[in-house]
Every structure is written in C-alpha cells, then in structure tokens.
Scaffold this motif. Structure first.
Motif, PDB file in Angstrom:
ATOM      1  N   GLY A  90     -10.753 -10.279  -3.398  1.00  0.00           N
ATOM      2  CA  GLY A  90     -11.130  -8.970  -3.900  1.00  0.00           C
ATOM      3  C   GLY A  90     -10.018  -7.947  -3.737  1.00  0.00           C
ATOM      4  N   PHE A  91     -10.184  -6.790  -4.377  1.00  0.00           N
ATOM      5  CA  PHE A  91      -9.144  -5.765  -4.319  1.00  0.00           C
ATOM      6  C   PHE A  91      -8.964  -5.226  -2.902  1.00  0.00           C
ATOM      7  N   GLU A  92     -10.038  -5.233  -2.097  1.00  0.00           N
ATOM      8  CA  GLU A  92      -9.904  -4.745  -0.733  1.00  0.00           C
ATOM      9  C   GLU A  92      -9.004  -5.655   0.082  1.00  0.00           C
ATOM     10  N   ASP A  93      -9.072  -6.957  -0.181  1.00  0.00           N
ATOM     11  CA  ASP A  93      -8.189  -7.908   0.492  1.00  0.00           C
ATOM     12  C   ASP A  93      -6.743  -7.621   0.106  1.00  0.00           C
ATOM     13  N   TYR A  94      -6.511  -7.359  -1.175  1.00  0.00           N
ATOM     14  CA  TYR A  94      -5.165  -7.013  -1.638  1.00  0.00           C
ATOM     15  C   TYR A  94      -4.675  -5.755  -0.915  1.00  0.00           C
ATOM     16  N   ALA A  95      -5.528  -4.733  -0.887  1.00  0.00           N
ATOM     17  CA  ALA A  95      -5.130  -3.457  -0.288  1.00  0.00           C
ATOM     18  C   ALA A  95      -4.806  -3.628   1.197  1.00  0.00           C
ATOM     19  N   ARG A  96      -5.585  -4.435   1.902  1.00  0.00           N
ATOM     20  CA  ARG A  96      -5.325  -4.657   3.334  1.00  0.00           C
ATOM     21  C   ARG A  96      -4.014  -5.400   3.547  1.00  0.00           C
ATOM     22  N   LYS A  97      -3.710  -6.372   2.682  1.00  0.00           N
ATOM     23  CA  LYS A  97      -2.445  -7.101   2.791  1.00  0.00           C
ATOM     24  C   LYS A  97      -1.268  -6.156   2.566  1.00  0.00           C
ATOM     25  N   ILE A  98      -1.428  -5.259   1.592  1.00  0.00           N
ATOM     26  CA  ILE A  98      -0.372  -4.291   1.293  1.00  0.00           C
ATOM     27  C   ILE A  98      -0.201  -3.335   2.469  1.00  0.00           C
ATOM     28  N   ARG A  99      -1.319  -2.906   3.065  1.00  0.00           N
ATOM     29  CA  ARG A  99      -1.251  -2.010   4.228  1.00  0.00           C
ATOM     30  C   ARG A  99      -0.524  -2.705   5.386  1.00  0.00           C
ATOM     31  N   ALA A 100      -0.817  -3.979   5.586  1.00  0.00           N
ATOM     32  CA  ALA A 100      -0.156  -4.725   6.660  1.00  0.00           C
ATOM     33  C   ALA A 100       1.338  -4.850   6.401  1.00  0.00           C
ATOM     34  N   MET A 101       1.705  -4.946   5.135  1.00  0.00           N
ATOM     35  CA  MET A 101       3.115  -5.115   4.783  1.00  0.00           C
ATOM     36  C   MET A 101       3.900  -3.822   4.968  1.00  0.00           C
ATOM     37  N   PHE A 102       3.363  -2.695   4.455  1.00  0.00           N
ATOM     38  CA  PHE A 102       4.087  -1.433   4.507  1.00  0.00           C
ATOM     39  C   PHE A 102       3.834  -0.637   5.790  1.00  0.00           C
ATOM     40  N   GLY A 103       2.837  -1.016   6.560  1.00  0.00           N
ATOM     41  CA  GLY A 103       2.591  -0.341   7.826  1.00  0.00           C
ATOM     42  C   GLY A 103       2.209   1.118   7.645  1.00  0.00           C
ATOM     43  N   GLU A 104       2.859   1.998   8.425  1.00  0.00           N
ATOM     44  CA  GLU A 104       2.507   3.421   8.418  1.00  0.00           C
ATOM     45  C   GLU A 104       3.344   4.231   7.436  1.00  0.00           C
ATOM     46  N   SER A 105       3.978   3.569   6.477  1.00  0.00           N
ATOM     47  CA  SER A 105       4.826   4.267   5.498  1.00  0.00           C
ATOM     48  C   SER A 105       3.966   4.989   4.471  1.00  0.00           C
ATOM     49  N   GLY A 106       3.421   6.132   4.868  1.00  0.00           N
ATOM     50  CA  GLY A 106       2.464   6.848   4.039  1.00  0.00           C
ATOM     51  C   GLY A 106       2.975   7.250   2.678  1.00  0.00           C
ATOM     52  N   THR A 107       4.249   7.665   2.596  1.00  0.00           N
ATOM     53  CA  THR A 107       4.793   8.112   1.317  1.00  0.00           C
ATOM     54  C   THR A 107       4.816   6.988   0.301  1.00  0.00           C
ATOM     55  N   CYS A 108       5.069   5.776   0.755  1.00  0.00           N
ATOM     56  CA  CYS A 108       5.097   4.634  -0.154  1.00  0.00           C
ATOM     57  C   CYS A 108       3.719   4.412  -0.771  1.00  0.00           C
ATOM     58  N   TYR A 109       2.658   4.659  -0.018  1.00  0.00           N
ATOM     59  CA  TYR A 109       1.311   4.508  -0.561  1.00  0.00           C
ATOM     60  C   TYR A 109       1.045   5.543  -1.642  1.00  0.00           C
ATOM     61  N   CYS A 110       1.590   6.742  -1.464  1.00  0.00           N
ATOM     62  CA  CYS A 110       1.448   7.761  -2.509  1.00  0.00           C
ATOM     63  C   CYS A 110       2.157   7.307  -3.778  1.00  0.00           C
ATOM     64  N   ASP A 111       3.344   6.714  -3.616  1.00  0.00           N
ATOM     65  CA  ASP A 111       4.074   6.181  -4.773  1.00  0.00           C
ATOM     66  C   ASP A 111       3.218   5.159  -5.511  1.00  0.00           C
ATOM     67  N   LEU A 112       2.624   4.260  -4.743  1.00  0.00           N
ATOM     68  CA  LEU A 112       1.822   3.198  -5.322  1.00  0.00           C
ATOM     69  C   LEU A 112       0.575   3.756  -6.008  1.00  0.00           C
ATOM     70  N   MET A 113      -0.081   4.711  -5.345  1.00  0.00           N
ATOM     71  CA  MET A 113      -1.283   5.307  -5.926  1.00  0.00           C
ATOM     72  C   MET A 113      -0.966   6.062  -7.209  1.00  0.00           C
ATOM     73  N   GLU A 114       0.212   6.674  -7.298  1.00  0.00           N
ATOM     74  CA  GLU A 114       0.601   7.364  -8.526  1.00  0.00           C
ATOM     75  C   GLU A 114       0.646   6.394  -9.699  1.00  0.00           C
ATOM     76  N   GLY A 115       1.200   5.204  -9.444  1.00  0.00           N
ATOM     77  CA  GLY A 115       1.229   4.201 -10.504  1.00  0.00           C
ATOM     78  C   GLY A 115      -0.172   3.829 -10.958  1.00  0.00           C
ATOM     79  N   LEU A 116      -1.092   3.692 -10.008  1.00  0.00           N
ATOM     80  CA  LEU A 116      -2.471   3.329 -10.344  1.00  0.00           C
ATOM     81  C   LEU A 116      -3.178   4.453 -11.100  1.00  0.00           C
ATOM     82  N   PHE A 117      -2.967   5.695 -10.685  1.00  0.00           N
ATOM     83  CA  PHE A 117      -3.565   6.824 -11.405  1.00  0.00           C
ATOM     84  C   PHE A 117      -3.021   6.909 -12.832  1.00  0.00           C
TER      85      PHE A 117
END
Length: 226
Positions: A90-117
């Motif tokens: 599921g997508f939650e599994d994907y999101a958790r794997k991505i969180r584990a990979m990037f760790g606390e790099s919050g800005t990178c998540y904003c970059d990723l979310m921009e692409g999704l929006f």
C-alpha cells in the motif's frame, strides 16, 4: 549514465515478484537518493491515481513536466508507474520506506510533496480522495500541519492563498521574523541546495513555482503592513 538508466538498473535488481518498495531500502545515499526521489514521486503518484480511481492524460503529462522525461525514457517511467499500481504494497508502506530512507530531512519531503500536488492538480480537480491521500503521506513523512497547509494553499485554487499560510507563519509574528522565514525558504529553494539533498536535476524546476509563490506572499505581507 542517465538517471533513467540508473532507475532501470535499480528495478532490474528486484527479484521477480518483489515489492517496488524494497528499492528504497537500497538507495539511501547520494547520488542514489536522486534515483529514489524520482521513483518515490512516480510510485506515490501511481498509488494516488488508484485513490481517486482515474488516471488521466493530464496526470501523465504532469509527471513528464516534473521530470522533463525525454521520449526515449518514457518507457522507463511508465514501468515504474505500472509496477507501483500493480504492487500489493500500500501507499503507506511506500511512504514509511521513503521516511526511513530520507530520515529527518524535512525539506526533501516538501520537494516530494510538491511533485505530488502538481500531479494531483494536473486535471484541474482536487479530489477528496487525493486530499486524504496527501494528508496521510504528509503525516507519515512527519510534515507539520502548517507546512501541509502551506503546500496545499499554493496548489489548490479553492480560495485566494493567504500569504501567511503560504509562508507557514503566524500573522502575529514580527515583520523581521517573517522575513527570516521567507529568506530561509528562498535559500532552500536554490537549485544547488535541492540537488544537494537528493532532488534530481530533472526535477529542480519544481522550485520555479515555489519561488514565485513565496516572493508574492512576502510582497503581499509587506504591502499590508505598510
């Protein structure tokens, strides 16, 4: 070696029947992070397409816009998209794997979310299922609610964007403090900074709209305060 060749190699390394989510466990450091970022946006957009039950030509075009996909690389991008759609994970599994990979790099998540929006709004409609999907992904990434609202206000035209929401600041903050936040966000949007945190060069154009929105919000706040 192009990023799409590296993506093909990463996918080819999966054993038959393995989840695409396993790719994120193997791509933790630069330059592999740029490969993971690209796969993450395309894979999560595929899961998001399942959420609203419709894949439109506009959404496919939006993926091409985010990554400037050349004609010869379209097959590779389509393979990632289709693998994610078919994956039992599921997508939650994907999101958790991505969180584990990037760790606390919050800005990178904003970059990723921009692409999704950007992809979610490609057909001109923001479906309630897409909103729920993106809120849940942001929650797993650990994005504060204010940052999610800021992202949403810049992409979803359901109201005139509030400049304070766009910058993620409070109206009671001093102009100097707001200016400091604006300057930090502009600095984080510089192409060199984005590439350094793993955003592929092909997707750096994501920051173009962000820079326009941030500068407009700052100007509106200055004007309102005289």
């Amino acid at each position: 070696m192009s990023i799409w060749t590296r993506i093909s190699d990463a996918i080819a390394a999966l054993a038959n029947g393995e989840s695409l989510a396993l790719v994120f466990e193997k791509l933790r450091t630069p330059p592999e992070r740029s490969v993971a970022f690209t796969i993450a946006v395309i894979a999560l957009s595929a899961k998001m397409a399942k959420a609203d039950g419709l894949v439109t030509r506009d959404e496919v075009t939006a993926i091409r816009e985010v990554f400037q996909i050349a004609r010869e690389d379209e097959a590779g991008a389509a393979r990632v998209f289709n693998l994610a759609r078919q994956d039992v994970a599921g997508f939650e599994d994907y999101a958790r794997k991505i969180r584990a990979m990037f760790g606390e790099s919050g800005t990178c998540y904003c970059d990723l979310m921009e692409g999704l929006f950007h992809i979610a709004m490609a057909d001109g409609t923001y479906h309630p299922a897409e909103d729920a999907f993106l809120q849940r992904v942001a929650e797993i990434f650990g994005l504060p609610e204010a940052e999610f609202r800021s992202l949403r206000s810049r992409f979803v035209p359901d109201a005139v964007p509030d400049p304070y929401t766009v910058l993620g600041v409070r109206p009671d903050m001093s102009l100097a403090d707001i200016r400091a936040v604006w300057k930090r966000m502009i600095r984080e949007s510089h192409p060199d900074a984005m590439i350094a945190r793993g955003v592929p060069a092909e997707a750096v154009k994501l920051a173009e709209k962000r820079m326009v929105d941030l500068n407009r919000a700052w100007e509106e706040i200055q004007e309102a305060r005289g």
